[in-house]
Design a protein around this motif. Structure first.
Motif, PDB file in Angstrom:
ATOM      1  N   PRO A  17      81.623  47.784 -31.537  1.00 59.62           N
ATOM      2  CA  PRO A  17      83.021  48.490 -31.053  1.00 59.62           C
ATOM      3  C   PRO A  17      84.209  48.193 -31.884  1.00 59.62           C
ATOM      4  O   PRO A  17      84.904  47.084 -31.894  1.00 59.62           O
ATOM      5  N   THR A  18      84.413  49.099 -32.738  1.00 60.99           N
ATOM      6  CA  THR A  18      85.343  48.884 -33.900  1.00 60.99           C
ATOM      7  C   THR A  18      86.745  49.557 -33.565  1.00 60.99           C
ATOM      8  O   THR A  18      87.778  49.179 -34.259  1.00 60.99           O
ATOM      9  N   ASN A  19      86.742  50.573 -32.727  1.00 59.89           N
ATOM     10  CA  ASN A  19      87.948  51.283 -32.479  1.00 59.89           C
ATOM     11  C   ASN A  19      88.894  50.545 -31.776  1.00 59.89           C
ATOM     12  O   ASN A  19      88.522  50.337 -30.510  1.00 59.89           O
ATOM     13  N   GLY A  64      89.765  41.620 -37.762  1.00 61.44           N
ATOM     14  CA  GLY A  64      88.846  41.164 -36.716  1.00 61.44           C
ATOM     15  C   GLY A  64      87.623  39.956 -37.112  1.00 61.44           C
ATOM     16  O   GLY A  64      87.986  39.418 -38.110  1.00 61.44           O
ATOM     17  N   GLY A  65      86.773  39.890 -36.364  1.00 60.97           N
ATOM     18  CA  GLY A  65      85.985  38.615 -36.626  1.00 60.97           C
ATOM     19  C   GLY A  65      84.877  38.870 -37.234  1.00 60.97           C
ATOM     20  O   GLY A  65      84.858  39.438 -38.303  1.00 60.97           O
ATOM     21  N   THR A  66      83.623  38.098 -36.918  1.00 59.28           N
ATOM     22  CA  THR A  66      82.485  38.201 -37.802  1.00 59.28           C
ATOM     23  C   THR A  66      81.562  39.133 -36.907  1.00 59.28           C
ATOM     24  O   THR A  66      81.555  39.343 -35.793  1.00 59.28           O
ATOM     25  N   GLY A 116      81.747  51.803 -33.868  1.00 63.86           N
ATOM     26  CA  GLY A 116      81.158  52.057 -32.548  1.00 63.86           C
ATOM     27  C   GLY A 116      82.394  52.651 -31.664  1.00 63.86           C
ATOM     28  O   GLY A 116      83.375  53.241 -31.787  1.00 63.86           O
ATOM     29  N   LEU A 117      82.207  52.096 -30.388  1.00 65.42           N
ATOM     30  CA  LEU A 117      83.183  52.589 -29.085  1.00 65.42           C
ATOM     31  C   LEU A 117      84.592  51.859 -29.323  1.00 65.42           C
ATOM     32  O   LEU A 117      84.781  50.870 -30.244  1.00 65.42           O
ATOM     33  N   VAL A 118      85.419  52.298 -28.267  1.00 68.48           N
ATOM     34  CA  VAL A 118      86.607  51.327 -28.260  1.00 68.48           C
ATOM     35  C   VAL A 118      86.322  50.127 -27.439  1.00 68.48           C
ATOM     36  O   VAL A 118      85.719  50.059 -26.474  1.00 68.48           O
ATOM     37  N   GLY A 119      87.115  48.992 -28.413  1.00 68.45           N
ATOM     38  CA  GLY A 119      86.504  47.781 -27.832  1.00 68.45           C
ATOM     39  C   GLY A 119      87.616  47.106 -26.844  1.00 68.45           C
ATOM     40  O   GLY A 119      87.444  45.960 -26.812  1.00 68.45           O
ATOM     41  N   GLN A 120      88.531  47.905 -26.011  1.00 69.19           N
ATOM     42  CA  GLN A 120      89.345  47.044 -25.228  1.00 69.19           C
ATOM     43  C   GLN A 120      88.962  46.401 -24.242  1.00 69.19           C
ATOM     44  O   GLN A 120      89.451  45.536 -23.530  1.00 69.19           O
ATOM     45  N   THR A 121      87.760  46.977 -23.752  1.00 71.36           N
ATOM     46  CA  THR A 121      87.081  46.005 -22.375  1.00 71.36           C
ATOM     47  C   THR A 121      86.039  45.249 -22.909  1.00 71.36           C
ATOM     48  O   THR A 121      85.306  44.613 -21.745  1.00 71.36           O
ATOM     49  N   MET A 122      85.584  45.080 -24.055  1.00 75.91           N
ATOM     50  CA  MET A 122      84.442  44.280 -24.325  1.00 75.91           C
ATOM     51  C   MET A 122      84.663  42.831 -23.898  1.00 75.91           C
ATOM     52  O   MET A 122      85.954  42.214 -23.974  1.00 75.91           O
TER      53      MET A 122
END
Length: 399
Positions: A172-174, A342-344, A360-366
């Motif tokens: 999730p990159t966005n 970001g991280g790795t 990938g998807l939006v990462g706000q809730t990961m």
């Protein structure tokens, strides 16, 4: 109920319902295998186990023979749910509410896997067999220590003389909306453990002791100041964070005999691992000498580096990056940022085998309570993946 391989929502729901909290698989890879075998993929299961670690299952699936070889990489393992009672819906039920699917792994990253499977099925349905080869590398060890997952599978594939021309990782990159960001590189990461040894004694008789903390504090300060660099054209400044300090001393009237600290460095392309290690060790030696008592030698210290360093990298492959950016723009109307923030991720292993990007998807809730994905986002991601696959293989992309 049968799963439609063209429908990412049905695939994702079935994957979420497999409670694959790392290192458990809970049937997630069996599900992926079943869907891919129905699409004529040749599937190989690759379990690996490092001594003292749990056994990890992985999956490699491939279809096609001659022509360019595109790899999709991802993971079915997920992080723990935390307080399950705090979720709006049970975390492994894949409940859909107001057009949003809730569940652990929805965005990180079972949603990406579901979207790519569906995109591939749709692309083949539209164009027939692709003029090349498509493969999946799905691990159960990305959220864990990453010892027996992607890295081991890539070693096995190298032994089998399998080569790839490009790879997409479905993380999730966005940050806010689908189409915001393609990850085209990552900072490096290295971890060190610093131990300083002094002489234990009574706090009322400091001349009979030598506190390691007196040396540790300025040594840690020297690691953070001055900054390692100011950043580069493609990367933000390198950053060192101290993650733990420990003296193992519950008493208030005892000078401890040993103090330790662990730190992690996220470094940019101003450094490689060798020069970074030399810089850190030079700073520590200078600070240790300055902290020594007058007339005394510096306290003995030891720096233990983690056995594996993640190197910094940037992907410059014009076909991969350009084709993906065009797919994003065509579907969303957005021009994605080409980012190294970001991280790795497991891309750090893949970049040694072929050019790699992440999207990938939006990462706000990961990793959060109520991890969720709007079904509209899942649909958009599938359309982007489908257009990318077609474009990368030189097929018609118009809709």
């Amino acid at each position: 109920m049968a799963i439609d391989p063209r429908d990412p929502a049905s695939i994702l729901a079935a994957l979420i319902q497999c409670p694959s909290v790392t290192p458990e698989d809970a049937g997630a890879l069996d599900l992926v295998q079943s869907i891919l075998e129905d699409r004529s993929f040749e599937v190989t299961r690759l379990p690996f186990q490092t001594e003292g670690q749990p056994r990890i299952d992985n999956l490699y699936a491939t279809v096609g023979t001659n022509g360019p070889h595109l790899l999709f990489a991802g993971h079915t393992d997920v992080v723990p749910v935390g307080d399950a009672g705090a979720w709006s819906f049970p975390p492994f039920d894949a409940k859909v509410h107001d057009g949003v699917m809730f569940g652990r792994g929805a965005v990180d990253m079972k949603g990406g896997i579901a979207a790519f499977i569906a995109a591939y099925a749709r692309c083949v349905e539209r164009n027939g067999a692709l003029p090349g080869r498509v493969s999946f590398l799905i691990t159960g060890d990305e959220e864990g220590p990453a010892l027996d997952g992607t890295l081991k599978v890539l070693e096995w594939l190298t032994e089998q003389k399998v080569r790839f021309d490009a790879c997409l990782v479905g993380e999730p990159t966005n940050p806010n909306a689908i189409g915001d960001m393609i990850k085209v590189g990552r900072r490096g990461s290295h971890t060190g453990k610093l131990t300083v040894r002094g002489t234990q004694g009574h706090v009322a008789y400091p001349h009979l002791a030598d506190s390691p903390i007196r040396a540790l504090v300025p040594m840690l300060s020297a690691l953070m100041d001055p900054p390692l660099d100011k950043g580069s054209n493609r990367f933000q400044p390198s950053n060192l964070e101290i993650t733990t300090i420990d003296v193992g001393n519950p008493a208030t009237n005892v000078i401890p005999g040993e103090a330790t600290a662990v730190f992690n460095i996220r470094f940019n392309d101003c450094w490689n691992a060798e020069r970074l290690v030399a810089e850190i060790e030079s700073r520590l030696a200078g600070a240790a000498a300055a902290a020594a008592r007058i007339g005394d030698d510096p306290l003995p210290w030891n720096l233990e580096w983690a056995p594996r360093v993640s190197d910094v990298f940037v992907t410059h492959d014009e076909k991969l990056v350009g084709t993906f950016a065009l797919a994003v723009e065509a579907v969303t109307g957005r021009t994605p940022e080409l980012s190294t923030s970001g991280g790795t991720s497991d891309a750090r292993f893949i970049k040694d085998h072929c050019p790699v990007v992440e999207f990938g998807l939006v990462g706000q809730t990961m990793h959060k309570i109520d991890e969720q994905v709007p079904l509209a986002d899942l649909k958009t991601l599938t359309l982007i993946y489908e257009r990318f696959i077609a474009g990368w293989f030189g097929l018609e992309t118009g809709r």
